[in-house]
Scaffold this motif. Structure first.
Motif, PDB file in Angstrom:
ATOM      1  N   ARG A  31       0.841  -1.202   0.000  1.00  0.00           N
ATOM      2  CA  ARG A  31       0.000   0.000   0.000  1.00  0.00           C
ATOM      3  C   ARG A  31       0.868   1.241   0.000  1.00  0.00           C
ATOM      4  NH1 ARG A  31      -5.150   0.329   2.265  1.00  0.00           N
ATOM      5  NH2 ARG A  31      -6.201  -1.643   2.100  1.00  0.00           N
TER       6      ARG A  31
ATOM      7  N   LEU B  16      -7.999   8.617  -6.115  1.00  0.00           N
ATOM      8  CA  LEU B  16      -7.001   7.694  -5.545  1.00  0.00           C
ATOM      9  C   LEU B  16      -7.528   6.993  -4.295  1.00  0.00           C
ATOM     10  CD1 LEU B  16      -5.335   9.252  -7.602  1.00  0.00           C
ATOM     11  CD2 LEU B  16      -3.442   9.288  -5.996  1.00  0.00           C
TER      12      LEU B  16
ATOM     13  N   ASP C 215      -9.213   3.984  -7.193  1.00  0.00           N
ATOM     14  CA  ASP C 215      -8.012   3.137  -7.308  1.00  0.00           C
ATOM     15  C   ASP C 215      -7.669   2.452  -5.986  1.00  0.00           C
ATOM     16  OD1 ASP C 215      -7.976   4.530  -9.685  1.00  0.00           O
ATOM     17  OD2 ASP C 215      -6.299   5.823  -9.134  1.00  0.00           O
TER      18      ASP C 215
ATOM     19  N   SER D  55      -5.461   3.505  -3.938  1.00  0.00           N
ATOM     20  CA  SER D  55      -4.029   3.620  -3.640  1.00  0.00           C
ATOM     21  C   SER D  55      -3.748   4.646  -2.529  1.00  0.00           C
ATOM     22  CB  SER D  55      -3.259   4.000  -4.908  1.00  0.00           C
ATOM     23  OG  SER D  55      -3.770   5.198  -5.443  1.00  0.00           O
ATOM     24  N   HIS D  56      -4.726   5.437  -2.184  1.00  0.00           N
ATOM     25  CA  HIS D  56      -4.643   6.358  -1.044  1.00  0.00           C
ATOM     26  C   HIS D  56      -5.699   5.952  -0.012  1.00  0.00           C
ATOM     27  CE1 HIS D  56      -2.548  10.317  -2.599  1.00  0.00           C
ATOM     28  NE2 HIS D  56      -1.816   9.233  -2.832  1.00  0.00           N
TER      29      HIS D  56
ATOM     30  N   GLY E 201      -8.475   3.682   0.955  1.00  0.00           N
ATOM     31  CA  GLY E 201      -8.205   2.425   0.260  1.00  0.00           C
ATOM     32  C   GLY E 201      -9.445   1.756  -0.309  1.00  0.00           C
TER      33      GLY E 201
ATOM     34  N   LYS F 106     -11.949   0.652  -3.204  1.00  0.00           N
ATOM     35  CA  LYS F 106     -11.889   0.410  -4.659  1.00  0.00           C
ATOM     36  C   LYS F 106     -13.286   0.086  -5.148  1.00  0.00           C
ATOM     37  CE  LYS F 106      -7.313  -1.587  -4.716  1.00  0.00           C
ATOM     38  NZ  LYS F 106      -6.470  -2.717  -4.862  1.00  0.00           N
TER      39      LYS F 106
ATOM     40  N   ALA G 145       1.598   7.394  -0.854  1.00  0.00           N
ATOM     41  CA  ALA G 145       1.911   5.987  -1.166  1.00  0.00           C
ATOM     42  C   ALA G 145       3.396   5.771  -1.481  1.00  0.00           C
ATOM     43  CB  ALA G 145       1.048   5.510  -2.329  1.00  0.00           C
ATOM     44  N   ASP G 146       4.108   6.838  -1.793  1.00  0.00           N
ATOM     45  CA  ASP G 146       5.547   6.711  -2.057  1.00  0.00           C
ATOM     46  C   ASP G 146       6.385   6.836  -0.790  1.00  0.00           C
ATOM     47  OD1 ASP G 146       5.440   6.261  -4.830  1.00  0.00           O
ATOM     48  OD2 ASP G 146       5.204   8.398  -5.231  1.00  0.00           O
TER      49      ASP G 146
END
Ligand code: GAL
Length: 483
Positions: free
Chosen positions: A43, A173, A177, A179-180, A183, A185, A431-432
């Motif tokens: 994640r 996001l 997605d 991805s943030h 979470g 989807k 996420a990075d």
């Protein structure tokens, strides 16, 4: 080139820098939960989190020193909702959280730096997520109460407010997605609902400010919208031209049209979603992108300036209906694809092509489309990945070139009132994690004291500011003069 009182700023956000995730009675936010969830590797880069990050909760005075070393006239920061109201409601106020932000704001004002304060930068109190989060229509009222609380507490000193940062990113996001945080989807459905409730929440907060606080506080309120600049991949292709229009409608237009143009979603977005709903047999037209109710406070005109986060540009091509195979999703509604021009250099991350000229183009578009509003560029920056280069010559060039484009936009007649670099400090890049560095100051996350070291780009930015900022006794940047 730059008008007197122009805001020279840098930006941060609470979850990305503060740490102190459970200090002094703070409640958890959806980003705490998202990062702490076990067993779902991938994640966030290397399972990192913002528990400590730059530790600005304890080390704020170091940040203040950075602000002063740059000579900023403005500092954009966000409030952690869950630090102020641990369960998200005004029923439980955390005095230690209030004290922290009072210290920060008072210090800034004492140093003649104007705060621009974002109420919501991605970190919803978990307690409100447990009540449905942004998918719930109740969020508009809950956000409005929180906003009123903040106007009441801090509005005597804060004159520039951002209600919500990047509703597009929160919606797409966070809920399309996943991805943030949080979470979720649920492609093609949840993001539209979330975006809708964020707009409703923003409108309520703006109306509250307008009717209850504006006359005594004299500030200005907007929401920060992110957008790439886009152009058709093949300027001679009718398909690519309308794909580029759709692309812009689904990003900037989604939130800008209701607030700045018509009070409703852009026609290109409405028709694409409705047509695709009908094609896919999804429960009838208008079932995914909600409509605005006449019984609610109006959206049109609920921003005192345009706040733009610009990072990059895209060439857009049509997918010619080919995206329908993706089922119910924003991708299939959009039916367009953004690609990079091979001549654009990348900086660190795959999505960030360096295109300073795109900012001038986008500012020109905003002037033409939204009736020449006052604009603040509330974020813009350049990332570094891999080996740290304190001598970051590429970032120096980036800032120089981009600020030149802002100057050109001003020459073009765009009413740009300020520029905020993202970011003051290297920080937790969602996420990075800590793998991507956007700071004007390097932060050493391996040391307890989180030492901050100015990058060469910080020195260059400071020189640009020194050249343009008015003297100490000049206009102190009062918001009302800047609009
Ligand atoms: C924006 C966001 C910031 C920052 C920046 C760089 O979308 O508002 O918090 O992370 O991107 O990626």
């Amino acid at each position: 080139m730059f008008p007197s009182g122009f805001a020279w700023g840098a930006a941060t956000a609470a979850y990305q820098i503060e740490g102190g995730w459970d200090s002094d009675d703070k409640g958890p936010s959806i980003w705490d939960t998202f990062c702490h969830r076990e067993g779902e590797e991938g994640r966030v880069f290397a399972a990192q989190n913002g528990d400590v990050s730059c530790n600005s909760y304890e080390l704020w005075r170091k940040d203040l020193q950075c602000v002063q070393e740059l000579g900023l006239t403005h500092y954009r920061m966000s409030l952690s909702w869950a630090r102020l109201l641990p369960d998200g409601t005004t029923g439980t106020v955390n005095p230690k959280g209030v004290r922290y932000y009072n210290t920060v704001i008072n210090d800034l004002v004492a140093c003649n730096v104007s705060p621009m304060v974002t109420l919501y930068h991605f970190d919803l109190p978990q307690a409100l997520q447990d009540r449905g989060g942004w998918k719930s229509p109740d969020m508009a009222t809950l956000f409005d109460s929180y906003a009123r609380f903040c106007f009441e507490e801090f509005g005597d000193r804060v004159k520039l407010w951002i209600t919500i940062n990047e509703p597009y990113v929160c919606a797409k996001l966070g809920h399309e997605d996943g991805s943030h945080a949080p979470g979720v989807k649920q492609p093609g459905v949840a993001a539209y609902l979330v975006g809708h409730n964020m707009l409703r929440a923003h409108a309520r907060a703006w109306h509250s400010y307008d009717s209850l606080f504006r006359s005594k506080q004299n500030g200005a309120v907007s929401l920060a919208l992110n957008s790439d600049w886009v152009e058709p991949l093949d300027p001679a292709s009718a398909g690519d031209i309308s794909a580029a229009e759709r692309f812009l409608a689904f990003t900037l237009g989604w939130f800008a049209w209701p607030v700045f143009a018509t009070g409703d979603y852009p026609p290109a977005m409405r028709s694409a979603v409705d047509a695709q709903s009908a094609r896919l047999g999804y429960g009838g037209v208008d079932s995914r992108l909600p409509g605005f109710s006449e019984d609610e406070p109006a959206l049109l005109g609920t921003a005192d300036f345009f706040a733009l986060n610009y990072y990059t540009s895209r060439k857009v091509r049509s997918r010619g209906g080919g995206a329908g195979g993706d089922g119910v999703s924003m991708k299939s509604d959009l039916d367009a694809e953004g690609v990079l021009d091979p001549s654009w250099p990348l900086c660190g991350v795959s999505w960030l092509a360096v295109v300073p000229r795109g900012l001038r183009n986008l500012l020109g578009y905003i002037k033409e489309t939204f009736n020449n509003p006052a604009v603040y560029v509330t974020e813009n920056g350049f990332s570094q990945v891999g080996a740290v280069e304190i001598d970051d010559v590429q970032r120096c060039r980036f800032y120089h070139d981009t600020i030149m484009e802002v100057a050109e936009a001003i020459e073009d007649g765009v009413r740009v009132r300020g520029y905020f670099a993202w970011s003051l400090l290297d920080n937790f890049e969602w996420a990075d994690g800590f793998s991507v560095r956007f700071g004007l100051f390097h932060v050493d996350f391996s040391e307890d004291g989180r030492p901050r070291t100015m990058y060469r780009s910080g020195r260059e930015y400071a020189k640009i500011i020194a050249k343009h900022r008015p003297g100490p006794n000049a206009d102190k940047g009062k918001a009302e003069k800047l609009l």
